[in-house]
Motif scaffolding. Structure first.
Motif, PDB file in Angstrom:
ATOM      1  N   ALA A  80       0.821  -1.213   0.000  1.00 48.31           N
ATOM      2  CA  ALA A  80       0.000   0.000   0.000  1.00 48.31           C
ATOM      3  C   ALA A  80       0.852   1.259   0.000  1.00 48.31           C
ATOM      4  N   LEU A  81       2.051   1.187   0.600  1.00 50.20           N
ATOM      5  CA  LEU A  81       2.966   2.327   0.613  1.00 50.20           C
ATOM      6  C   LEU A  81       4.080   2.171  -0.417  1.00 50.20           C
ATOM      7  N   GLY A  82       4.003   1.132  -1.221  1.00 49.74           N
ATOM      8  CA  GLY A  82       5.052   0.920  -2.205  1.00 49.74           C
ATOM      9  C   GLY A  82       6.372   0.544  -1.573  1.00 49.74           C
ATOM     10  N   GLN A  83       6.332  -0.067  -0.376  1.00 49.95           N
ATOM     11  CA  GLN A  83       7.547  -0.478   0.305  1.00 49.95           C
ATOM     12  C   GLN A  83       7.461  -1.954   0.641  1.00 49.95           C
ATOM     13  N   CYS A  84       8.614  -2.580   0.792  1.00 56.42           N
ATOM     14  CA  CYS A  84       8.639  -4.030   0.985  1.00 56.42           C
ATOM     15  C   CYS A  84       9.303  -4.425   2.295  1.00 56.42           C
ATOM     16  N   CYS A  85       9.389  -3.465   3.252  1.00 63.43           N
ATOM     17  CA  CYS A  85      10.013  -3.811   4.535  1.00 63.43           C
ATOM     18  C   CYS A  85       9.239  -4.912   5.247  1.00 63.43           C
ATOM     19  N   GLY A  86       7.900  -4.827   5.188  1.00 66.46           N
ATOM     20  CA  GLY A  86       7.078  -5.853   5.797  1.00 66.46           C
ATOM     21  C   GLY A  86       6.654  -5.574   7.218  1.00 66.46           C
ATOM     22  N   GLY A  87       7.243  -4.557   7.852  1.00 66.22           N
ATOM     23  CA  GLY A  87       6.866  -4.247   9.221  1.00 66.22           C
ATOM     24  C   GLY A  87       5.816  -3.146   9.283  1.00 66.22           C
ATOM     25  N   SER A  88       5.720  -2.514  10.441  1.00 63.23           N
ATOM     26  CA  SER A  88       4.797  -1.388  10.600  1.00 63.23           C
ATOM     27  C   SER A  88       5.414  -0.391  11.576  1.00 63.23           C
ATOM     28  N   VAL A  89       5.002   0.855  11.430  1.00 64.84           N
ATOM     29  CA  VAL A  89       5.531   1.944  12.234  1.00 64.84           C
ATOM     30  C   VAL A  89       4.364   2.742  12.810  1.00 64.84           C
ATOM     31  N   ARG A  90       4.396   2.987  14.095  1.00 62.94           N
ATOM     32  CA  ARG A  90       3.397   3.836  14.741  1.00 62.94           C
ATOM     33  C   ARG A  90       4.036   5.202  14.984  1.00 62.94           C
ATOM     34  N   VAL A  91       3.379   6.238  14.489  1.00 59.63           N
ATOM     35  CA  VAL A  91       3.953   7.580  14.466  1.00 59.63           C
ATOM     36  C   VAL A  91       3.050   8.547  15.219  1.00 59.63           C
ATOM     37  N   LEU A  92       3.658   9.441  15.973  1.00 58.84           N
ATOM     38  CA  LEU A  92       2.947  10.519  16.655  1.00 58.84           C
ATOM     39  C   LEU A  92       3.346  11.847  16.022  1.00 58.84           C
ATOM     40  N   THR A  93       2.363  12.665  15.685  1.00 59.55           N
ATOM     41  CA  THR A  93       2.600  14.008  15.164  1.00 59.55           C
ATOM     42  C   THR A  93       2.007  15.014  16.136  1.00 59.55           C
ATOM     43  N   GLU A  94       2.834  15.975  16.578  1.00 56.17           N
ATOM     44  CA  GLU A  94       2.390  17.009  17.503  1.00 56.17           C
ATOM     45  C   GLU A  94       2.778  18.374  16.948  1.00 56.17           C
TER      46      GLU A  94
END
Length: 305
Positions: A80-94
């Protein structure tokens, strides 16, 4: 770890700023938890890993700046992001302005609930707990004075300026000796007689003496030995240093203090190219203050505190 100095500087230059920080990671990912970047209207600094992840996170940060407010989001690093890392990242924006940044703790642990979370318990240490996030405020940068804007001085500053560890002051005798663009966060000082600035440097500062003149190098060594320093490195050969030691003894300095100056600098195994010297110097200055490293000629380099 929140880089308070970088945040304050970005706000001073750009107004409202969005800080994007990785909360947690699962599987294969570009960067680890705690990695941060700053985003403002028309620009950004830092990186959370590049590629489509960073592009989408930066776009979300700009939407937050436009009124969307703080948000936390999970990015799966798959097709879906055009990447093949296979993991996931949780991000906080403030989103920060001067008032919000001014309310931050000066040091220590800063805990707050994630967007949309009510109740819960703040973690006692860095990390996530029951919808809360806690992280430490980065300590103040170590002052590093770079004397000289020649080839080696430029390589050293451009290598070390992106690191969050150092507050760099860059000194030379004329504006024409500096490059047209000074790296962000570096303080430029122009002085016809740089040695007269030595008494104004913090006594705990680190120094790299890289000027075009042996006479100026000697004057700086003399001034810094008189002032005191945390670390001092001098560019030059073993022959140059032998001559300098004799002259510094004549100027009244004790041998044990003169020996605190490191000369030559860099790692001989890397060669004498300015960038190679810069890499060796940067590696040495990133070593713990109580550690020593052995460089190519067999000598030990310890960073004094």
């Amino acid at each position: 770890m929140l880089d308070r100095e970088a945040l304050d500087r970005a706000i001073a230059e750009h107004g409202r700023v969005a800080r994007v920080v990785i909360l947690e990671v699962r599987g294969s990912v570009p960067r680890g938890a705690g990695t941060e970047m700053l985003v403002w209207d028309g620009g950004q600094s830092g990186t959370i890993g590049g590629g489509r992840l960073e592009f989408d996170a930066a776009e979300a940060a700009r939407q937050a700046l436009d009124g969307g407010g703080d948000l936390a989001r999970v990015y799966p690093l798959g097709p879906a992001l055009g990447q093949c890392c296979g993991g996931s990242v949780r991000v906080l924006t403030e989103v920060f302005d001067a008032a919000r940044a001014g309310a931050l703790p000066q040091a220590g642990l800063w805990a707050r609930p994630l967007p949309g979370v009510t109740g819960g318990h703040a973690p006692a240490a860095e990390g996530l707990s029951h919808g809360w996030f806690a992280e430490y405020i980065a300590p103040a940068r170590r002052p590093l004075w770079v004397w000289g804007a020649g080839h080696v001085g430029r390589a050293v500053v451009h290598t070390m300026a992106p690191l969050p560890d150092f507050a760099i002051t860059w000194v030379d005798t004329a504006a024409s000796r500096f490059p047209d663009a000074i790296p962000e966060g570096v303080d430029q000082l122009i002085a016809a007689e740089p040695e007269r600035l030595a008494p104004h440097a913090p006594e705990t500062a680190m120094h790299l003496i890289l000027t075009y003149s042996h006479d100026l190098d000697l004057a700086l060594c003399h001034g810094l030995l008189t002032r005191g320093f945390g670390f001092c490195g001098l560019i030059g050969s073993a022959t140059k240093w032998a001559r300098f030691q004799k002259r510094l003894l004549t100027l009244g300095h004790a041998q044990d203090q003169i020996s605190r100056i490191t000369c030559p600098i860099g790692n001989p195994a890397l060669g004498k190219h300015p960038q190679a010297i810069a890499v060796g110097v940067a590696a040495a200055l990133l070593i713990s203050p109580n550690d020593q490293i052995t460089i190519g000629d067999g000598t030990q380099w310890a960073r004094h505190s």
